[in-house]
Design a protein around this motif. Sequence first.
Motif, PDB file in Angstrom:
ATOM      1  N   LYS A 207       0.838  -1.192   0.000  1.00 60.55           N
ATOM      2  CA  LYS A 207       0.000   0.000   0.000  1.00 60.55           C
ATOM      3  C   LYS A 207       0.874   1.244   0.000  1.00 60.55           C
ATOM      4  O   LYS A 207       1.685   1.440   0.906  1.00 60.55           O
ATOM      5  CB  LYS A 207      -0.934   0.000   1.210  1.00 60.55           C
ATOM      6  N   VAL A 208       0.667   2.075  -1.017  1.00 62.01           N
ATOM      7  CA  VAL A 208       1.450   3.301  -1.169  1.00 62.01           C
ATOM      8  C   VAL A 208       0.531   4.492  -0.912  1.00 62.01           C
ATOM      9  O   VAL A 208      -0.421   4.734  -1.665  1.00 62.01           O
ATOM     10  CB  VAL A 208       2.062   3.400  -2.576  1.00 62.01           C
ATOM     11  N   GLY A 209       0.802   5.218   0.148  1.00 66.07           N
ATOM     12  CA  GLY A 209       0.017   6.401   0.484  1.00 66.07           C
ATOM     13  C   GLY A 209       0.602   7.637  -0.183  1.00 66.07           C
ATOM     14  O   GLY A 209       1.807   7.887  -0.082  1.00 66.07           O
ATOM     15  N   ILE A 210      -0.240   8.401  -0.881  1.00 73.75           N
ATOM     16  CA  ILE A 210       0.192   9.627  -1.557  1.00 73.75           C
ATOM     17  C   ILE A 210      -0.593  10.791  -0.960  1.00 73.75           C
ATOM     18  O   ILE A 210      -1.817  10.857  -1.083  1.00 73.75           O
ATOM     19  CB  ILE A 210      -0.049   9.552  -3.069  1.00 73.75           C
ATOM     20  N   LEU A 211       0.100  11.682  -0.270  1.00 75.18           N
ATOM     21  CA  LEU A 211      -0.508  12.855   0.362  1.00 75.18           C
ATOM     22  C   LEU A 211      -0.278  14.074  -0.513  1.00 75.18           C
ATOM     23  O   LEU A 211       0.848  14.342  -0.939  1.00 75.18           O
ATOM     24  CB  LEU A 211       0.111  13.079   1.740  1.00 75.18           C
ATOM     25  N   GLY A 212      -1.333  14.826  -0.793  1.00 72.39           N
ATOM     26  CA  GLY A 212      -1.196  16.041  -1.584  1.00 72.39           C
ATOM     27  C   GLY A 212      -1.242  17.278  -0.714  1.00 72.39           C
ATOM     28  O   GLY A 212      -2.111  17.416   0.155  1.00 72.39           O
TER      29      GLY A 212
END
Length: 620
Positions: A207-212
Amino acid sequence: MGISNRARGTRGRVAAGGVAMATALLAGLATPAMAGGNGHGHGPSHGQVRDYHLTVMGTTDLHGSALNWDYFKNAEYDDSAHNDVGLAKVSTLVDQVRAEKGKRNTLLVDAGDTIQGTSLAYYYAKIQPISRTVEHPMAAAMNAIGYDAAAVGNHEFNYGIPYLRTFEKQLDFPLLAANALDDGTGKPAFKPYVIKTVRPAHGKPIKVGILGLTNPGIAIWDKANVEGKLSFGGLVEQAKSYVPQMKRAGADVVLVAAHSGADTSSSYGDTLPFPENAATLVAQQVPNIDAILVGHAHQEIAKRVVTNTATGKPVVLSEPLRWGERLTVFDFDLNFSRGHWSVASVDSKVLNSNTVAENPKIVKLLAADQKKVVEYVNGVIGTSTQAMSAATARYEDTAALDFINYVQAEAVKADLTGADADLPVLSIAAPFNKDAAIPAGDVSVRDIAGLYIYDNTLLGIKLTGAQVKAYLEKSAEYFKPVAGPGTYPADQLTNAVTPTAPSGTPDYNYDVMGGLDQPLTYDIDLTKAVGSRITGLAYGGAPVTDDQVFVVAINNYRQSGGGNFPGVVGAPVVYNRQLEIRQLLIDWVTAHQTVDPALFSATNPDWQLTAGATPLTVTP
């Protein structure tokens, strides 16, 4: 005018192409390096540690660059470094990485500023705005290439929130902005983060979390579009809230896409409680971030390692310049142990778009749009009552530079409020392009754009009369001294060698200053020493006093210290909507239809070169 009235989804969208599926599949099976395993990517068993290699690619500050084209030169893009631009080039690089790493082992992310900056972007905002049936070329290209997520940039708000929402609906991936809050609900106005599941050929998914994160400066730069609707929190503060949520949601890898520069600074000073460029602060102060895709600053950072102060762990930052000139490639090495993936190391690099050809599928996808925009740029947007040339702007007052100063000053004055609205407004402009010429009669977008060949944005700052004089004295260093009155060839007067310009002061570091409502007049006496050449400085016919206060329209390069002009870096900023000056000029002609130098250029010169009280005669 009609262009691309195809409904979204019927545009012949392509898969990011050019690479055979079989090749990508084979690469995907071969990529994981298995420590203690059988080399075929099998999942963990019997407590053994397994390794996996994940690649995340990144772009930022695309600014409407879909194809490798300079609309104002009507030719392929090129600059002094021979950079290429555009998503069609990026697409080829992305295909190569996916072929090498295996598509299943890669993700693609953007850090914002997508829908403003080129004639292509302008056309779809102002000439034929995107709608339910008119797709944005940037959306079409990014969908075709296969982006997984994108942060919201500050320039996304230039055309208003409804326009941005229309663009958002056209995307096959989420726009992220954890620190953009809805004033009505107090909740995020965009999705704060997304968790993408990467599935190795075998084994437990990752699982790769991408925060903007977007830029707090939007509250200032696009106040007219966001005030009362959206508020913008600090990057560090919002990351501290959301990264733990992402970890609780199972994120094995945490990547931040931050539309905020790496080197901590703010063009707006302390006007806002949150810094404009804060990516390094996020890395230092927020635990459990593995890498940050940096944007906004238009810098090239292949790899920068920042140590988190709480954990002591490294955080890797990378910024791929701008306009699709570079592609960041993050390489994550992960270990699997005790039922969990963890990041063992992160590396990064940037790939150069000028090393590859454009993806022909993207070029074909956008061909009809490109044709229409090129026709628009070369089409007539107004007329000029007389020809204006910048050929002599380096050494004499010209209507061409007066026009730039007029439009800049008018834009700043219209936005001033309170006591600032009563201050006299001045403006500076440099002779960027001596080949620029506005013809008498029909005027095209390209004609106007030739006057302003850089991508500078407009600011307004406050200077005193003493500071105005000091600024002009600095500008006058551009000229070589003369012994007395006479006739001089231009090259005997201009581009003086100075300690900071040993090869000669470039034309772009000479500024002409003019007034809006009243003329600013002055002489430059080249018989006097550098630092005491400005004589007869007056505004509206009255001598300028040291304590008099002016608002000065200035470009962002100057305001940030470019050219080392005195007094500007620390001067109070009263206007900064981050609007490109070149586009302001185009918009002005489009709105007014007629360019008449009588409106902004005095019969008598506002400034002149002299020897004592005698004007010099200068020949080309």
